[in-house]
Design an enzyme around this catalytic site. Sequence first.
Site, PDB file in Angstrom:
ATOM      1  CG  ASN A 250      65.445   6.762  44.810  1.00 11.68           C
ATOM      2  OD1 ASN A 250      65.148   5.580  44.599  1.00 11.68           O
ATOM      3  ND2 ASN A 250      65.739   7.206  46.004  1.00 11.68           N
TER       4      ASN A 250
ATOM      5  CG  ASN B 259      67.449   7.519  56.108  1.00 10.34           C
ATOM      6  OD1 ASN B 259      66.853   7.052  55.151  1.00 10.34           O
ATOM      7  ND2 ASN B 259      68.182   8.601  55.987  1.00 10.34           N
TER       8      ASN B 259
ATOM      9  CG  ASN C 107      70.433   7.453  46.122  1.00  8.95           C
ATOM     10  OD1 ASN C 107      70.655   8.233  47.038  1.00  8.95           O
ATOM     11  ND2 ASN C 107      69.374   7.588  45.320  1.00  8.95           N
TER      12      ASN C 107
ATOM     13  CD  GLU D  28      70.113   8.336  51.680  1.00 12.14           C
ATOM     14  OE1 GLU D  28      69.493   9.382  51.419  1.00 12.14           O
ATOM     15  OE2 GLU D  28      69.835   7.596  52.637  1.00 12.14           O
ATOM     16  NE  ARG D  29      69.366  11.583  43.684  1.00 12.46           N
ATOM     17  CZ  ARG D  29      68.343  11.471  42.854  1.00 12.46           C
ATOM     18  NH1 ARG D  29      68.536  11.564  41.552  1.00 12.46           N
ATOM     19  NH2 ARG D  29      67.124  11.224  43.301  1.00 12.46           N
TER      20      ARG D  29
ATOM     21  CB  CYS E  11      62.373   9.163  50.592  1.00 14.95           C
ATOM     22  SG  CYS E  11      63.134   9.026  52.170  1.00 14.95           S
ATOM     23  N   GLY E  12      62.378   5.608  50.743  1.00  8.67           N
ATOM     24  CA  GLY E  12      61.783   4.415  51.371  1.00  8.67           C
ATOM     25  C   GLY E  12      61.631   4.534  52.870  1.00  8.67           C
ATOM     26  CG  ASN E  13      64.830   4.108  55.674  1.00  9.25           C
ATOM     27  OD1 ASN E  13      64.334   3.023  55.949  1.00  9.25           O
ATOM     28  ND2 ASN E  13      66.109   4.267  55.405  1.00  9.25           N
TER      29      ASN E  13
ATOM     30  CG  HIS F 148      69.127   3.022  44.361  1.00 10.59           C
ATOM     31  ND1 HIS F 148      69.518   3.420  45.614  1.00 10.59           N
ATOM     32  CD2 HIS F 148      67.828   3.403  44.236  1.00 10.59           C
ATOM     33  CE1 HIS F 148      68.511   4.013  46.228  1.00 10.59           C
ATOM     34  NE2 HIS F 148      67.461   4.017  45.415  1.00 10.59           N
TER      35      HIS F 148
ATOM     36  CB  CYS G 169      69.356   4.190  51.871  1.00 15.51           C
ATOM     37  SG  CYS G 169      68.663   4.716  50.306  1.00 15.51           S
ATOM     38  N   GLY G 170      66.061   3.106  52.534  1.00 16.58           N
ATOM     39  CA  GLY G 170      65.028   2.120  52.185  1.00 16.58           C
ATOM     40  C   GLY G 170      65.020   1.783  50.709  1.00 16.58           C
ATOM     41  CB  THR G 171      64.892   3.813  47.581  1.00 15.92           C
ATOM     42  OG1 THR G 171      65.840   4.782  48.037  1.00 15.92           O
ATOM     43  CG2 THR G 171      63.502   4.410  47.659  1.00 15.92           C
ATOM     44  N   GLY G 172      67.409   2.135  48.760  1.00 19.05           N
ATOM     45  CA  GLY G 172      68.703   1.493  48.507  1.00 19.05           C
ATOM     46  C   GLY G 172      68.683   0.010  48.870  1.00 19.05           C
TER      47      GLY G 172
HETATM   48  O1  ZDP Z   1      67.493   9.599  45.824  1.00 17.11           O
HETATM   49  C1  ZDP Z   1      67.961  10.360  46.660  1.00 17.11           C
HETATM   50  O2  ZDP Z   1      68.432  11.486  46.353  1.00 17.11           O
HETATM   51  C2  ZDP Z   1      68.003   9.902  48.115  1.00 17.11           C
HETATM   52  N1  ZDP Z   1      68.949  10.648  48.880  1.00 17.11           N
HETATM   53  C3  ZDP Z   1      66.605  10.070  48.654  1.00 17.11           C
HETATM   54  C4  ZDP Z   1      66.422   9.543  50.034  1.00 17.11           C
HETATM   55  C5  ZDP Z   1      66.357   8.032  50.045  1.00 17.11           C
HETATM   56  C6  ZDP Z   1      66.144   7.479  51.426  1.00 17.11           C
HETATM   57  N2  ZDP Z   1      67.332   7.379  52.207  1.00 17.11           N
HETATM   58  C7  ZDP Z   1      65.452   6.125  51.399  1.00 17.11           C
HETATM   59  O3  ZDP Z   1      65.306   5.570  52.489  1.00 17.11           O
HETATM   60  O4  ZDP Z   1      65.014   5.658  50.376  1.00 17.11           O
HETATM   61  C8  ZDP Z   1      65.315   8.371  52.214  1.00 17.11           C
END
Ligand code: ZDP
Length: 286
Positions: free
Chosen positions: A171, A13, A204, A222-223, A75-77, A173, A231-234
Site C-alpha cells: 500500500n 489500531n 497513507n 491513514e488513507r 495491513c501490517g497491524n 506511503h 500503522c504497521g505498514t506505515g
Molecule cells: O493503505 C491503507 O488504506 C491503510 N489504511 C490500510 C491499513 C494499514 C494498517 N493501519 C497497518 O497497520 O498497516 C492497518
Amino acid sequence: MEIEFTKYHGLGNDFILIDNRSSSEPLVMPEQAVQLCDRHFGIGADGVIFALPGNNGSDYTMRIFNSDGSEPEMCGNGIRCLAQFLSDLEAAEISSEIDDIGSQSYRIHTLAGVITPRLEGNGKVTVDMGQPQLRAAEIPTTLAEADQKVVNQPLEVAGQSWAVTCVSMGNPHCVTFVEDVAAIPLEILGPQFENHPVFPQRTNTEFIQVVRPDYLKMRVWERGAGVTLACGTGACAALVAGVLAGNCDRRATVELPGGCLEIEWSQTDQRVYMKGPAERVFKGKI
Ligand code: ZDP
C-alpha cells in the site's frame, strides 16, 4: 443472518475480525463495514478483516475494508491480529491437550502478495512483510519518472514545501521527516497529503522524528481511516524511507501513539520484518 466477530488490536489500531473460512466472498459488504467501524453507532474499529480460505498454496487469504469502506492491499497491524485470530480459532477447534502451541506461522495471501506472520508465543507476532517497492509507478505517485525513487522530493502542501520520501509496502506511503512530530497539525495536513493529485491511489501519510538512528517517533494519517494510534505498514515504510534518506539504521524501534514496533530492513534478503503485539479484546454477534 447472525455473524460472529472478534475484536483485536495491535497497539490500539483496532479491527473487527470475521471468520470467513467457509466462503471466498466477505460476509460483510463495504457499506456495512463503515457502519460497524463507527465508534458511536457501531462496534468501533479502524477496519474490518476477513479470514478467507487460502489459494495457490497459501494457508489463508486476508481481505480488509478500511473504516471508510475502501479496500487496502495490505495491513501490517491487521495481519498480526489475523495471525492471532487464526491461532485462537484453531486452538478452539483442536481438543486442547496441548495448551502451548509455541511458535506458529501462516502463509497469508493478500493483495500485496504472500505475507508470512509468525506467532512468537509471547503475545508478539513477527511478520515477514516482503520487499518494499520504491519506484514511483509502484507507489503509485507522479512525483518522479515511473522507474525512479522518490527520496526527499519537494511536495507543496498547505502552502509549504515538504521533503517527502515514498515507499510502497503493498500500500502507498508518503513519509516526511520533521523536527517535532508533536507540533504537526495531523488533522489538517493528513487529508491534504492523502488526496494530493500526485497520489492517484491516495496515500497513507507518516510524519517521523528521528530521536536516534535506532529510534523513530511517528504519527500517522491513514488513507481511508484518518488518525490512528498505529500503522504497521506505515512503520515499515518509515524505516525504509529513513534508510533511503540517510536518517536511520536498518533496524530501529518505531514509537507510535499506541506503543512500539521493532522494524528491520534486512540487508541480506531486502525484506522488511516487523515485530509487535496483537491482542484479543472481546467477542460478539452482529
Ligand atoms: O493503505 C491503507 O488504506 C491503510 N489504511 C490500510 C491499513 C494499514 C494498517 N493501519 C497497518 O497497520 O498497516 C492497518
